[in-house]
Design a protein around this motif. Structure first.
Motif, PDB file in Angstrom:
ATOM      1  N   GLN A  91      14.124  12.136 -24.433  1.00 31.23           N
ATOM      2  CA  GLN A  91      12.990  12.126 -25.272  1.00 31.23           C
ATOM      3  C   GLN A  91      12.697  10.779 -25.824  1.00 31.23           C
ATOM      4  O   GLN A  91      11.688  10.041 -25.792  1.00 31.23           O
ATOM      5  CB  GLN A  91      13.083  13.395 -25.848  1.00 31.23           C
ATOM      6  N   ILE A  92      13.900  10.586 -26.797  1.00 29.50           N
ATOM      7  CA  ILE A  92      13.601   9.437 -27.799  1.00 29.50           C
ATOM      8  C   ILE A  92      13.675   7.915 -26.793  1.00 29.50           C
ATOM      9  O   ILE A  92      12.772   7.405 -27.116  1.00 29.50           O
ATOM     10  CB  ILE A  92      14.981   9.307 -28.824  1.00 29.50           C
ATOM     11  N   SER A  93      14.433   8.254 -25.757  1.00 28.43           N
ATOM     12  CA  SER A  93      14.306   6.666 -25.037  1.00 28.43           C
ATOM     13  C   SER A  93      13.295   6.510 -24.287  1.00 28.43           C
ATOM     14  O   SER A  93      12.760   5.431 -24.237  1.00 28.43           O
ATOM     15  CB  SER A  93      15.339   6.975 -23.855  1.00 28.43           C
ATOM     16  N   GLY A  96       7.444  17.601 -29.461  1.00 29.62           N
ATOM     17  CA  GLY A  96       8.873  17.370 -28.816  1.00 29.62           C
ATOM     18  C   GLY A  96       9.796  18.359 -29.905  1.00 29.62           C
ATOM     19  O   GLY A  96      10.568  19.144 -29.100  1.00 29.62           O
ATOM     20  N   VAL A  97       9.549  17.986 -31.059  1.00 30.36           N
ATOM     21  CA  VAL A  97      10.484  19.084 -32.071  1.00 30.36           C
ATOM     22  C   VAL A  97       9.914  20.479 -31.657  1.00 30.36           C
ATOM     23  O   VAL A  97      10.905  21.500 -31.910  1.00 30.36           O
ATOM     24  CB  VAL A  97      10.328  18.447 -33.563  1.00 30.36           C
ATOM     25  N   ALA A  98       8.684  20.878 -31.610  1.00 32.24           N
ATOM     26  CA  ALA A  98       8.300  22.129 -31.505  1.00 32.24           C
ATOM     27  C   ALA A  98       9.143  22.813 -30.116  1.00 32.24           C
ATOM     28  O   ALA A  98       9.457  23.799 -30.241  1.00 32.24           O
ATOM     29  CB  ALA A  98       6.953  22.168 -31.385  1.00 32.24           C
ATOM     30  N   THR A  99       8.934  22.033 -29.141  1.00 28.03           N
ATOM     31  CA  THR A  99       9.506  22.453 -27.724  1.00 28.03           C
ATOM     32  C   THR A  99      10.937  22.561 -27.938  1.00 28.03           C
ATOM     33  O   THR A  99      11.582  23.558 -27.324  1.00 28.03           O
ATOM     34  CB  THR A  99       8.819  21.635 -26.881  1.00 28.03           C
ATOM     35  N   THR A 100      11.761  21.694 -28.716  1.00 31.01           N
ATOM     36  CA  THR A 100      13.128  21.718 -28.777  1.00 31.01           C
ATOM     37  C   THR A 100      13.349  22.830 -29.474  1.00 31.01           C
ATOM     38  O   THR A 100      14.230  23.720 -29.190  1.00 31.01           O
ATOM     39  CB  THR A 100      13.629  20.292 -29.637  1.00 31.01           C
ATOM     40  N   ALA A 101      12.639  23.442 -30.498  1.00 28.81           N
ATOM     41  CA  ALA A 101      12.878  24.693 -31.342  1.00 28.81           C
ATOM     42  C   ALA A 101      12.851  25.912 -30.512  1.00 28.81           C
ATOM     43  O   ALA A 101      13.700  26.588 -30.523  1.00 28.81           O
ATOM     44  CB  ALA A 101      11.855  24.711 -32.496  1.00 28.81           C
ATOM     45  N   VAL A 102      11.812  25.983 -29.323  1.00 32.45           N
ATOM     46  CA  VAL A 102      11.818  26.939 -28.418  1.00 32.45           C
ATOM     47  C   VAL A 102      13.001  27.075 -27.655  1.00 32.45           C
ATOM     48  O   VAL A 102      13.582  28.002 -27.566  1.00 32.45           O
ATOM     49  CB  VAL A 102      10.419  26.829 -27.611  1.00 32.45           C
ATOM     50  N   ALA A 103      13.425  25.749 -27.203  1.00 31.51           N
ATOM     51  CA  ALA A 103      14.663  25.822 -26.375  1.00 31.51           C
ATOM     52  C   ALA A 103      15.914  26.286 -27.112  1.00 31.51           C
ATOM     53  O   ALA A 103      16.844  27.120 -26.954  1.00 31.51           O
ATOM     54  CB  ALA A 103      15.131  24.537 -26.099  1.00 31.51           C
ATOM     55  N   LEU A 104      16.014  25.668 -28.613  1.00 28.74           N
ATOM     56  CA  LEU A 104      17.221  26.198 -29.343  1.00 28.74           C
ATOM     57  C   LEU A 104      17.155  27.735 -29.686  1.00 28.74           C
ATOM     58  O   LEU A 104      18.136  28.554 -29.462  1.00 28.74           O
ATOM     59  CB  LEU A 104      16.991  25.404 -30.642  1.00 28.74           C
TER      60      LEU A 104
END
Lengths: 117, 140, 187
Positions: free
Chosen positions: A40-42, A84-92
């Motif tokens: 994502q960062i890339s 992105g951080v919101a969806t990463t939180a769902v994944a985690l």
């Protein structure tokens, strides 16, 4: 000098590929998510690199400045970071639930316990 | 937690400054870098710093999750409501020109309200995410 | 070559080194910490590339919130990554090299970095830069594009964040404050 002119793009691709490698090669779900975030960062770097204008400045109106960087990629990436951080939180949180259900966050051990995957 | 005197003192000094900076980023976002998304995450980061050092229970007393749930919904509602308001005033959805007599004044007002909605939603959702992750007991 | 591009090249090189380190280590706590540094460096890169708003957000989100979420996950799962038996690194390497080679081939035609004549800068950006101070009346173009010209977009993004918050709460639930357990429930 062609390499240096495209340096940002090359590094963005390199980081994306390292992220992809982590996703494909690692068995740990948390590490996979770290790989996805790296990808994502890339993409963020790729977009912001495209918005750069030589000799330009931050896109905030200043007296006497004629040349600004392209504001559009900034807007797109600004919102993408927070989403992105919101969806990463769902994944985690899914990883936490998987860990509670199977007692492990390793892909191999989940496969052993559950044939249906 | 009793031993971390340095951390506690530094956090007590830093947290108000971070929160103040978040408000500056929110309300000065028209003239300098900033806006709802940035202010929301900075505000949430300030409260999370507090929670990391003074514990989740104290933080939940100061910033209750029930209030955050209402806030995170009302931010989206404020954003969408500005759009409905412009519809009622005769413009297109989210066409801020109609919010005031002068188009640029309307744009000012519209952007202020919309950024406020974004900031409220982002800050409260980020805090709710932190509460949900940190509050989860091991092996629950 | 000016100072900006030197800093840009150095920061990106650091990021590449950290990426390799993240691949190699198995300690997940270390990965979370390295990832935080990675995000902070990318915030630096954004600053060098004139994206102050983006750098702000990335510094607060990447180095702060997402690292904390990752650490919170680690306290509830294992701290070490176990070596995988079923994964073949050779297959992963082939996939990555083929994809990477295709992407590098694709970028070879891109306009050089910072080219003012690049197609990206010809379409809507000049209008945003020239007209937004008159039409919207605020100096920060990023804010005017974000909230006004692309207002629908931002409304969608805000809704996505709200939805993700609901999804996490549905998955993990919300603990009640211990001190007020006897009182009525707060959530």
């Amino acid at each position: 000098m062609r390499f240096l002119q495209l340096y940002n793009y090359e590094i963005a691709i390199f980081l994306a590929m390292v992220g992809l490698y982590i996703v494909v090669s690692s068995g740990n779900l948390v590490k996979k998510i770290a790989g996805l975030s790296m990808f994502q960062i890339s993409v963020f770097i790729l977009y912001i690199s495209m918005g750069v204008v030589e000799g330009g400045t931050v896109p905030i109106l200043i007296e006497g400045v004629q040349r600004y960087s392209n504001p559009l990629p900034h807007v797109l990436i600004l919102t993408a970071i927070v989403v992105g951080v919101a969806t990463t939180a769902v994944a985690l949180s899914l990883v936490i639930r998987i860990n509670e259900a199977y007692g492990t966050a390793e892909e191999d051990e989940i496969h052993e316990q559950d044939e249906s995957f | 937690m009793l031993h971390h005197t340095v951390l506690r003192v530094v956090a007590k000094l830093l947290v108000p400054v971070i929160l103040l900076f978040a408000f500056y980023v929110q309300f000065h976002g028209d003239y300098s870098p900033g806006g709802g998304f940035q202010a929301g995450v900075i505000f949430a980061a300030g409260i999370i710093l507090y929670a990391l050092i003074f514990g989740l229970d104290d933080t939940m007393q100061a910033v209750p999750p029930g209030v955050l749930k209402i806030l995170s919904a009302s931010g989206v509602l404020l954003y969408a409501g500005v759009g409905i308001e412009t519809l009622l005033l005769g413009g297109n959805y989210l066409d801020y020109d109609f919010l005031a007599h002068e188009p640029t004044h309307g744009q000012h007002l519209g952007i202020f309200l919309v950024e406020l909605g974004v900031g409220v939603t982002v800050a409260s959702t980020m805090l709710l995410l932190y509460y949900a992750f940190a509050g989860r007991e091991q092996g629950q | 070559m000016n100072l900006d591009s030197v800093i840009d090249i150095l920061l990106l090189a650091f990021m590449a080194v950290i990426a390799i380190a993240i691949v190699r280590i198995r300690d997940l706590f270390g990965i979370a910490m390295l990832f935080s540094i990675f995000s902070l460096l990318s915030a630096g890169v954004f600053t060098v590339m004139d994206a102050a708003d983006v750098a702000f957000t990335e510094a607060a989100v990447g180095a702060g919130i997402s690292t904390i979420l990752m650490l919170a996950t680690l306290t509830r799962t294992a701290r070490k990554e176990k070596p995988s038996n079923s994964k073949n690194p050779a297959v992963a390497l082939i996939v990555v090299f083929v994809t990477g080679a295709l992407l590098v081939f694709g970028t070879s035609d891109l306009p050089r970095f910072g080219d003012p004549q690049a197609p990206v800068h010809q379409h809507v950006a000049p209008r945003y830069i020239e007209e937004s101070p008159k039409e919207i009346g605020i100096p920060n173009m990023v804010t005017s594009v974000l909230a006004s010209y692309r207002g629908y977009d931002t409304l969608g993004e805000t809704t996505v964040i709200f939805t993700a918050g609901i999804a996490v709460m549905a998955l993990l639930g919300m603990r009640r404050s211990r001190r007020r357990e006897d009182d009525e429930e707060i959530d």
